[in-house]
Design an enzyme around this catalytic site. Sequence first.
Site, PDB file in Angstrom:
ATOM      1  N   GLN A   1       4.415  -1.961   8.957  1.00 17.33           N
ATOM      2  CA  GLN A   1       4.464  -3.398   8.634  1.00 17.33           C
ATOM      3  C   GLN A   1       3.447  -3.747   7.627  1.00 17.33           C
ATOM      4  OE1 GLN A   1       6.809  -6.078   9.256  1.00 17.33           O
ATOM      5  NE2 GLN A   1       5.872  -6.865   7.416  1.00 17.33           N
TER       6      GLN A   1
ATOM      7  N   CYS B   1       5.805 -11.522   8.612  1.00 22.91           N
ATOM      8  CA  CYS B   1       6.447 -10.150   8.959  1.00 22.91           C
ATOM      9  C   CYS B   1       7.996 -10.228   9.319  1.00 22.91           C
ATOM     10  CB  CYS B   1       5.960  -9.323  10.040  1.00 22.91           C
ATOM     11  SG  CYS B   1       5.709 -10.142  11.691  1.00 22.91           S
TER      12      CYS B   1
ATOM     13  N   ARG C   1       9.765   2.215  19.073  1.00 19.08           N
ATOM     14  CA  ARG C   1       9.352   0.815  19.410  1.00 19.08           C
ATOM     15  C   ARG C   1       9.027   0.605  20.714  1.00 19.08           C
ATOM     16  NH1 ARG C   1      11.320  -4.829  16.387  1.00 19.08           N
ATOM     17  NH2 ARG C   1       9.646  -3.570  14.777  1.00 19.08           N
TER      18      ARG C   1
ATOM     19  N   ASP D   1       3.033 -15.143  12.021  1.00 17.30           N
ATOM     20  CA  ASP D   1       3.774 -14.489  12.612  1.00 17.30           C
ATOM     21  C   ASP D   1       4.186 -15.265  13.826  1.00 17.30           C
ATOM     22  OD1 ASP D   1       5.193 -12.516  13.778  1.00 17.30           O
ATOM     23  OD2 ASP D   1       3.543 -11.444  14.762  1.00 17.30           O
TER      24      ASP D   1
ATOM     25  N   ARG E   1       9.401  -2.595   3.026  1.00 15.52           N
ATOM     26  CA  ARG E   1       9.248  -1.779   4.364  1.00 15.52           C
ATOM     27  C   ARG E   1      10.278  -0.397   4.181  1.00 15.52           C
ATOM     28  NH1 ARG E   1       8.821  -4.070   9.439  1.00 15.52           N
ATOM     29  NH2 ARG E   1       8.795  -2.058  10.305  1.00 15.52           N
TER      30      ARG E   1
ATOM     31  N   HIS F   1       1.440  -2.624  14.607  1.00 12.19           N
ATOM     32  CA  HIS F   1       2.670  -2.606  13.774  1.00 12.19           C
ATOM     33  C   HIS F   1       2.085  -1.900  12.394  1.00 12.19           C
ATOM     34  CE1 HIS F   1       6.721  -2.991  12.760  1.00 12.19           C
ATOM     35  NE2 HIS F   1       6.790  -4.383  12.575  1.00 12.19           N
TER      36      HIS F   1
HETATM   37  N1   CP Z   1       9.261  -7.100  10.849  1.00  9.75           N
HETATM   38  C1   CP Z   1       9.902  -6.335  11.812  1.00  9.75           C
HETATM   39  O1   CP Z   1       9.402  -5.220  12.317  1.00  9.75           O
HETATM   40  O2   CP Z   1      11.245  -6.865  11.792  1.00  9.75           O
HETATM   41  P1   CP Z   1      12.204  -6.136  13.247  1.00  9.75           P
HETATM   42  O3   CP Z   1      11.663  -6.618  14.206  1.00  9.75           O
HETATM   43  O4   CP Z   1      13.426  -7.060  12.888  1.00  9.75           O
HETATM   44  O5   CP Z   1      12.155  -4.668  12.837  1.00  9.75           O
HETATM   45  N1  NVA Z   2       4.605  -9.947  16.926  1.00  7.35           N
HETATM   46  C1  NVA Z   2       5.686  -9.892  16.779  1.00  7.35           C
HETATM   47  C2  NVA Z   2       6.269  -8.842  15.546  1.00  7.35           C
HETATM   48  C3  NVA Z   2       7.784  -8.775  15.279  1.00  7.35           C
HETATM   49  C4  NVA Z   2       8.166  -7.809  14.161  1.00  7.35           C
HETATM   50  C5  NVA Z   2       6.468  -9.005  18.130  1.00  7.35           C
HETATM   51  O1  NVA Z   2       5.889  -8.399  18.394  1.00  7.35           O
HETATM   52  O2  NVA Z   2       7.458  -9.660  18.476  1.00  7.35           O
END
Ligand code: CP
Ligand code: NVA
Length: 313
Positions: free
Chosen positions: A140, A272, A110, A232, A300, A137
């Site tokens: 997701q 998400c 990430r 989101d 997930r 993502h």
């Molecule tokens: N939706 C999602 O990726 O959640 P987290 O940021 O908690 O991993």
């Molecule tokens: N768009 C959000 C998604 C989190 C799962 C972010 O990048 O923070």
Amino acid sequence: MGTAPEKLATAADLLTGTEFNAARVRELFRLTADVKARPDRYRTALAGRYLALIFEKPSLRTRVTFEVGIQSMGGGSIFLDHTGTRLGQRESIKDVAKNLERWVQAIVARVFEQKALEELAAHASIPVINALSELYHPCQALADFFTLEERFGNLQGLTLAYVGDGNNVCHSLLLAGARVGANVRVATPAGHEPDAAIVAEALRVARETCAKIEILRAAEEAVAGAQAVYTDVWASMGQEQEAAQREKLFAPYQVNEALMAQAAPEGVFLHCLPAHRGLEVTDAVMDAPSSVVYDQAENRLHVQKAILLTLLV
Ligand code: CP
Ligand code: NVA
């Protein structure tokens, strides 16, 4: 942003989601359904396989589901907390990749910059999986469309309305929606539209699958008659300093009961997560029977187990 979906990924990586064509997504969903229905079958499927999880940003769902996922198939995981130091700061990304490939069988990362993932993938002989970047993502979006397929039986011609920020999650929904033949309508405030190159890639695939992709301005127009309404956060991780200013701009995009009333009678709400209750979504919508947010979170786990089985076996 103006960044075109990268073509650097090898067949074994999942960096953007574009690595999986429509047929591979169908195959992945078949495997996901089996993993979910018969988890015992896979109890030792990845015995002796290890994942390195490199996270530059916080996570609840992604971390837990990858760790539980690999462990429930006989493998193991090592969490490398990079929330304090960017990848590449202590040593080069190339050296991180060249070390990890000697010990583990895949990297789940990430990151703040997609190019860090691409650099990892360019130097590692093991699969690299995108666990969220500023642009995508993919895990997701795959879990989301799997959730919708479970709910509606068929994705072809189903309409998903995404309202809010044209961000990483929006991009992955566009790319995955086009692949599964779903119509994706996106409504954002001016200046927050999804990346043009990613929309163009979704449109290219949509022509092959007969999906319809529309980029709109009004939330109501996107939601009208839709089977799925998705939102989101208005400020993603790394944009916290813009949160107050974004709250005003995005207020007309809040998913509340009035907006949900414009959707199809059988319409469901997706997010998400994490959600900012009272901002992009109200409690009433999050907690309604039509909300499938916790099904998405559960899926997930199952989708990522199928991804690991696909990339690691
Ligand atoms: N939706 C999602 O990726 O959640 P987290 O940021 O908690 O991993
Ligand atoms: N768009 C959000 C998604 C989190 C799962 C972010 O990048 O923070």
